[in-house]
Design an enzyme around this catalytic site. Structure first.
Site, mmCIF file in Angstrom:
data_model
loop_
_atom_site.group_PDB
_atom_site.id
_atom_site.type_symbol
_atom_site.label_atom_id
_atom_site.label_comp_id
_atom_site.label_asym_id
_atom_site.label_seq_id
_atom_site.Cartn_x
_atom_site.Cartn_y
_atom_site.Cartn_z
ATOM 1 N N ASP A 24 -9.224 -3.322 -3.826
ATOM 2 C CA ASP A 24 -7.871 -2.906 -4.130
ATOM 3 C C ASP A 24 -7.146 -2.758 -2.793
ATOM 4 O O ASP A 24 -7.175 -3.651 -1.965
ATOM 5 C CB ASP A 24 -7.884 -1.620 -4.953
ATOM 6 C CG ASP A 24 -6.542 -1.345 -5.621
ATOM 7 O OD1 ASP A 24 -5.630 -2.170 -5.508
ATOM 8 O OD2 ASP A 24 -6.401 -0.285 -6.256
ATOM 9 N N ARG A 47 1.861 -6.411 1.762
ATOM 10 C CA ARG A 47 1.960 -4.952 1.697
ATOM 11 C C ARG A 47 1.618 -4.297 3.034
ATOM 12 O O ARG A 47 0.630 -3.595 3.160
ATOM 13 C CB ARG A 47 1.062 -4.379 0.593
ATOM 14 C CG ARG A 47 1.427 -4.836 -0.800
ATOM 15 C CD ARG A 47 0.561 -4.157 -1.844
ATOM 16 N NE ARG A 47 0.836 -4.674 -3.188
ATOM 17 C CZ ARG A 47 0.205 -4.292 -4.288
ATOM 18 N NH1 ARG A 47 -0.754 -3.376 -4.205
ATOM 19 N NH2 ARG A 47 0.514 -4.816 -5.457
#
Length: 421
Positions: free
Chosen positions: A241, A298
């Protein structure tokens, strides 16, 4: 269990230090004045004032969990020696009786199950139970008024997930954090046109907490980069993740002198467009002097928060690169005096990514050594996704600002675990 007091390490450090005395040891360090959002208000001191009985030295994952679980909110210091392995027993230790991955693949093969409905049934229930067992084993809650610090140059955590949830005043320094490897990703056939494997567990989550200083750590996929992961149903079996999430009303966070390396979805500030009730006027985060090396996206993606990103170095990979700064719901990002080293063929217009309409301030950034207006080149390359200027605020909490030309050499040599001054 390996938890011992460290009386000898704290003698002589219980009172304030004069200018003539030596600097405090890493476990006693506090965030400096005006050093990012975490210095606002009461500042961030972590466990720096811990008494000898509240200083723990740990060498195993079990001892680490025990040290953090010790009752009381008085300041504590947890000193990590060596590498703590949260999944030393392997994935089999978490499997629910009856779970069988081959049976899972057979049950939810798109040729049998299709792409129109989410998976359900006995094997999915057993997968979920197995995932719950892993989560309970690898997640550890960090209490208020805590400093976690690695000792020396080789301290770290493999496969663990630090949960800084609903507390105030936490410091994490000098650790190499190898991303947890999700043993039981879930297949979602409805995710995109061809489905996707979705994983859990970040190396660190700041959830609803305040005054958090994350400094001189290295976040990495370590021995399990995405390039080593298999594919099933034609999609990568994604077992990672994020590396760091700051979410759900978290506020006043400084992230300084860290390395984020070789990862896909790296750093998320705000995890939902619908979380305005908790996140609006929160998620104030400073990112400075961090190295983002070979990360795909990100770095960070921002929703709602006033985020100050300055003096960071971004070493951008080749064709797999998606973007660095994600502009999301009601975000107010200021990105100044950063340096970008782009691989051949990667256009500077990709550095910004528009997810939702929100203003952004960019100034004095260098791309491959030359000044570039990141907003102008983005809007020229993606006119259908044009962003607007001026985030509407001016950062004031900057203790040290370097000229962007000095940033690559400075950050590359000083950021990350094992490089504390």
């Amino acid at each position: 269990m390996c938890v011992v007091g460290a009386t000898a390490l704290v003698l002589g450090l219980t009172g304030p230090l004069s200018a003539a005395q030596a600097a405090p040891s890493p476990e006693r360090a506090t965030l400096g004045a005006r050093d990012g959002w975490a210095s606002e208000g009461t500042g961030t001191t972590g466990g720096s004032a811990a008494t000898a009985s509240r200083v723990f030295t740990v060498r195993t994952w079990e001892a680490f969990r025990a040290a953090l679980a010790a009752p009381g909110t008085e300041p504590r210091i947890v000193r990590v020696v060596g590498t703590l392995n949260a999944t030393a027993a392997g994935c089999g230790a978490f499997e629910a009786p009856g779970y069988d991955f081959a049976a899972y693949l057979a049950a939810y093969d798109p040729a049998v199950w299709g792409y129109e409905k989410v998976v359900s049934g006995p094997q999915e229930d057993l997968r979920a139970a197995s995932a719950t067992a892993q989560g309970q084993a690898i997640k550890v809650k960090v209490p208020a008024n805590t400093t976690i610090v690695g000792v020396g140059r080789s301290a770290g955590i493999t496969g663990g997930s630090l949960q800084i949830t609903g507390v105030d005043n936490v410091v994490v320094r000098n650790l190499t954090l190898e991303s947890p490897l999700d043993c039981f990703p879930q297949w979602d056939p409805t995710d995109g046109a061809t489905g996707a494997w979705n994983s859990e567990y970040d190396s660190m989550v700041v959830y609803g907490s305040t005054h958090v200083w994350i400094d001189h750590n290295t976040f990495t996929d370590g021995a399990h980069p995405d390039s080593t992961l298999p594919s099933y149903y034609g999609e990568v079996y994604q077992q990672h993740d994020g590396e760091l999430d700051v979410v759900r009303g978290a506020d006043l966070v400084t992230v300084s002198w860290n390395v984020f390396a070789d990862h896909d979805k790296t750093l998320m500030i705000g995890n939902s467009d619908s979380a305005g009730a908790t996140d609006r006027d929160k998620l104030r985060v400073t990112l400075h002097h961090n190295l983002f090396r070979n990360v795909i996206e990100r770095a960070p993606r921002v929703r709602f928060g006033k985020v100050d990103a300055y003096n960071n170095h971004f070493v951008v990979p080749g064709p797999a690169y998606a973007y660095s700064f994600g502009i999301g719901q009601e975000s107010r990002l200021v990105a100044e005096k950063n340096a970008f080293t782009l691989a051949d063929g990667v256009p500077a217009g990709k550095i910004l990514k528009k997810w939702k309409a929100a203003p952004v301030t960019v100034a004095d950034n260098l791309v491959n050594g030359a000044p570039v207006d990141l907003l102008a080149v983005h809007n020229a390359q993606f006119p259908g996704e044009a962003l607007t200027a001026d985030a509407g605020w001016t950062p004031e909490l900057r203790a040290r600002v370097d000229v962007p030309r000095a940033v690559p050499a400075l950050v590359d040599h000083r950021a990350g675990a094992g490089r504390l001054d």
